[in-house]
Scaffold this motif. Structure first.
Motif, PDB file in Angstrom:
ATOM      1  N   ALA A   1       0.464  -1.040  -0.317  1.00  0.00           N
ATOM      2  CA  ALA A   1      -0.159   0.032  -0.131  1.00  0.00           C
ATOM      3  C   ALA A   1       0.660   1.482   0.170  1.00  0.00           C
ATOM      4  N   SER A   2       1.689   1.271   0.402  1.00  0.00           N
ATOM      5  CA  SER A   2       2.955   2.351   0.797  1.00  0.00           C
ATOM      6  C   SER A   2       3.251   2.526  -1.359  1.00  0.00           C
ATOM      7  N   GLY A   3       3.231   1.917  -2.359  1.00  0.00           N
ATOM      8  CA  GLY A   3       3.625   1.995  -3.199  1.00  0.00           C
ATOM      9  C   GLY A   3       4.630   1.419  -3.189  1.00  0.00           C
ATOM     10  N   MET A   4       6.041   0.593  -2.629  1.00  0.00           N
ATOM     11  CA  MET A   4       7.639   0.345  -3.243  1.00  0.00           C
ATOM     12  C   MET A   4       7.369  -0.965  -3.891  1.00  0.00           C
ATOM     13  N   LEU A   5       8.064  -0.697  -4.438  1.00  0.00           N
ATOM     14  CA  LEU A   5       8.928  -2.120  -5.844  1.00  0.00           C
ATOM     15  C   LEU A   5       9.605  -2.934  -5.300  1.00  0.00           C
ATOM     16  N   PHE A   6       9.372  -4.656  -5.547  1.00  0.00           N
ATOM     17  CA  PHE A   6      10.400  -5.215  -5.113  1.00  0.00           C
ATOM     18  C   PHE A   6      11.540  -5.386  -6.187  1.00  0.00           C
TER      19      PHE A   6
END
Length: 542
Positions: free
Chosen positions: A226-231
């Motif tokens: 939900a924070s928008g972080m991508l992996f």
């Protein structure tokens, strides 16, 4: 929030000085000074990047088994634009989602990306988590700290029935030997309304046949999506040939990286710091036949060895140019590789990473890669209101418990010792002795047969005081045992197995106490603060 200085908790001199922004920062981290001010420099980094299509493909492949949140979809679109940059953090695959510092890194990166977007309104910044799954040290990624139902700290390990040597984490799957361990972990989770949610999350992530990277990514996604972080998987980047630029240059100039790092290490030593890592003649690993081997020089020979195979420099150079997917960087080259792929504004690291990053600024010029800034992740210890109340009652800070437990117990026992009461008991005994000492001659003079009676009465009086003293000691011991029991649990949580909590206990343990949503809220509040001290975060407080 209560805090402690890094110095008081035994962090290294280099890290303490880095945090204090002393001469070290300007000397070894020249990219930091202008991070929030030089929009033009960041714009140049963003617009000169030529890897966007390929690294976006690697991100999508890494996250193929997850559902992108709207925030992540938005950030993917941002990253496709030439005016976007990344804020990267990362680590090896972590069992149970990694220790607490994993999430401290992630949330610091998320907040930093937000802060940079505010400072540079013409640019966008996206937090990216680099999953270092080229590494072959499976034992290192197989353990996690935990607390059992009695509040005692222990280490839990993910087992395998059989595992080939030197295999990269990207090629490893869990097998059916893991299931009993997961159930044991679930049994040890804090008993709360949220433990069922975490139990289901673990059972879903850790199934037989699941790749270790997929399980790790699933836990990160559940918390951070939900924070928008991508992996992004480092192996996915490697397989797409994105390590080619650095691998080729490293093979063309064996020893150049080592010389540059040695020069930097000498500078650090001159300034009173310890060099964290040493470079090799070739700082690459070779992935061949399903195994990962360090490329080593052969003494007295111009050739190189990887595993049992001997290569000439020309052979390895040709392989780097034609099959770059066969190469991955050693620790000192990884940041350079990372910044050669991404338009990176800043890397978020912990104390150990910052120590070796202090050695590599020269490598960016050597490989013609733009130097990103280096920022410290937030550092924290989490506690509950019971420990907070214990600290208040004892008149101590949480850091009191962050040392060897025998030292904690000794100090508590000393503090509970009632010196005034002991003195009064001794004074009472002395007064009885003195009173009967004065009375004895008078009684004897009056009637010699009364002397034994007087002596007996004196001993009865002294015995009465001794009996009272024994009852007082028992009462004190009960009080001490109650206090020590609480202290023992507090120490196990705050300083598990004689180490910092953030480096041992997994994030999911605390999520089982208060829920993922509340815990994420705590992380968001924490990372709004400057990362210049160690924070103590009370979980179950407003």
């Amino acid at each position: 929030m209560n805090t402690a200085s890094f110095e008081s908790l035994g962090f290294s001199k280099l890290f303490v000085d880095f945090i204090a922004d002393k001469e070290l920062t300007a000397l070894r981290f020249p990219g930091n000074a202008s991070l929030f001010y030089d929009t033009e420099h960041l714009h140049t980094i963003a617009t000169s990047n030529r890897n966007r299509a390929v690294f976006l493909e690697a991100i999508r492949s890494t996250m193929a088994q997850t559902s992108f949140t709207p925030e992540q979809e938005r950030n993917l679109k941002f990253l496709a634009e030439p005016t976007s940059l990344t804020v990267i953090t990362g680590q090896q695959v972590g069992f149970l989602g990694g220790a607490l510092y994993t999430m401290l890194k992630a949330w610091t990166a998320i907040q930093t990306a937000h802060n940079l977007t505010v400072s540079h309104s013409s640019l966008s910044f996206v937090p990216v988590f680099w999953i270092e799954d080229n590494d072959h040290d499976i034992d290192e990624i197989s353990s996690a700290g935990m607390l059992n139902s009695q509040g005692e700290a222990y280490t839990v390990r993910s087992p395998w029935s059989a595992l080939p040597e030197r295999v990269a984490a990207s090629d490893v799957e869990y097998d059916n030997t893991l299931q009993p361990v997961i159930e044991e972990i679930i049994e040890a989770l804090p008993n709360s309304e949220y433990s069922y949610q975490i139990a289901e999350l673990l059972r879903t992530a850790y199934k037989s046949g699941t790749p270790v990277v997929k399980a790790f990514t699933a836990l990160l996604q559940h918390t951070l999506g939900a924070s928008g972080m991508l992996f992004v998987s480092a192996a996915e980047l490697r397989k797409r040939g994105l390590f080619a630029q650095i691998a080729t240059k490293e093979m063309e100039r064996p020893g150049a990286t080592a010389a540059a790092v040695a020069k930097a290490s000498a500078i650090l030593t001159e300034h009173g710091y310890h060099a964290q890592a040493q470079a090799s003649a070739v700082n690459l690993f070779l992935h061949i036949d399903g195994k990962r081997h360090k490329i080593n020089t052969i003494e007295g020979d111009e050739r190189f060895q990887a595993g049992e195979i001997i290569y000439t420099k020309a052979e390895l150079s040709a392989l780097a140019a034609t099959a770059p997917e066969c190469f991955s960087p050693a620790v000192l080259l990884r940041p350079v590789v990372q910044d050669s792929i991404f338009p990176n504004a800043a890397y978020i690291g912990g104390p150990g990473e910052i120590a070796y990053l202090a050695q590599i600024a020269e490598l960016y010029d050597l490989f013609d890669v733009p130097l990103s800034a280096t920022l410290a992740r937030h550092s924290a210890t989490l506690l509950d209101s019971r420990i907070e109340q214990l600290c208040a009652k004892q008149g101590v800070q949480p850091s009191f418990f962050m040392r060897r437990y025998d030292e904690v117990e000794k100090d508590i026992m000393h503090e509970h010792e009632n010196k005034q009461l002991s003195a009064e008991l001794e004074a009472t005994k002395a007064a009885i002795e003195q009173a009967f000492g004065r009375l004895q001659p008078v009684v004897t003079a009056l009637d010699a047969t009364l002397a034994p009676t007087a002596d007996r009465m004196k001993h009865q009086a002294l015995q009465g005081v001794s009996d009272l003293e024994a009852k007082i000691r028992k009462a004190q011991k009960r009080l001490e045992e109650t206090t020590l029991g609480k202290a023992r649990k507090a120490a196990a949580m705050l300083y598990p197995e004689n180490g910092l909590q953030e480096r041992s206990l997994p994030y999911i343990y605390f999520a089982a106490k208060v829920g993922l949503e509340a815990l994420s809220g705590k992380m968001q509040l924490l990372t709004k603060e400057a990362a210049n001290r160690h924070f103590f975060v009370v979980l179950d407080s407003e």
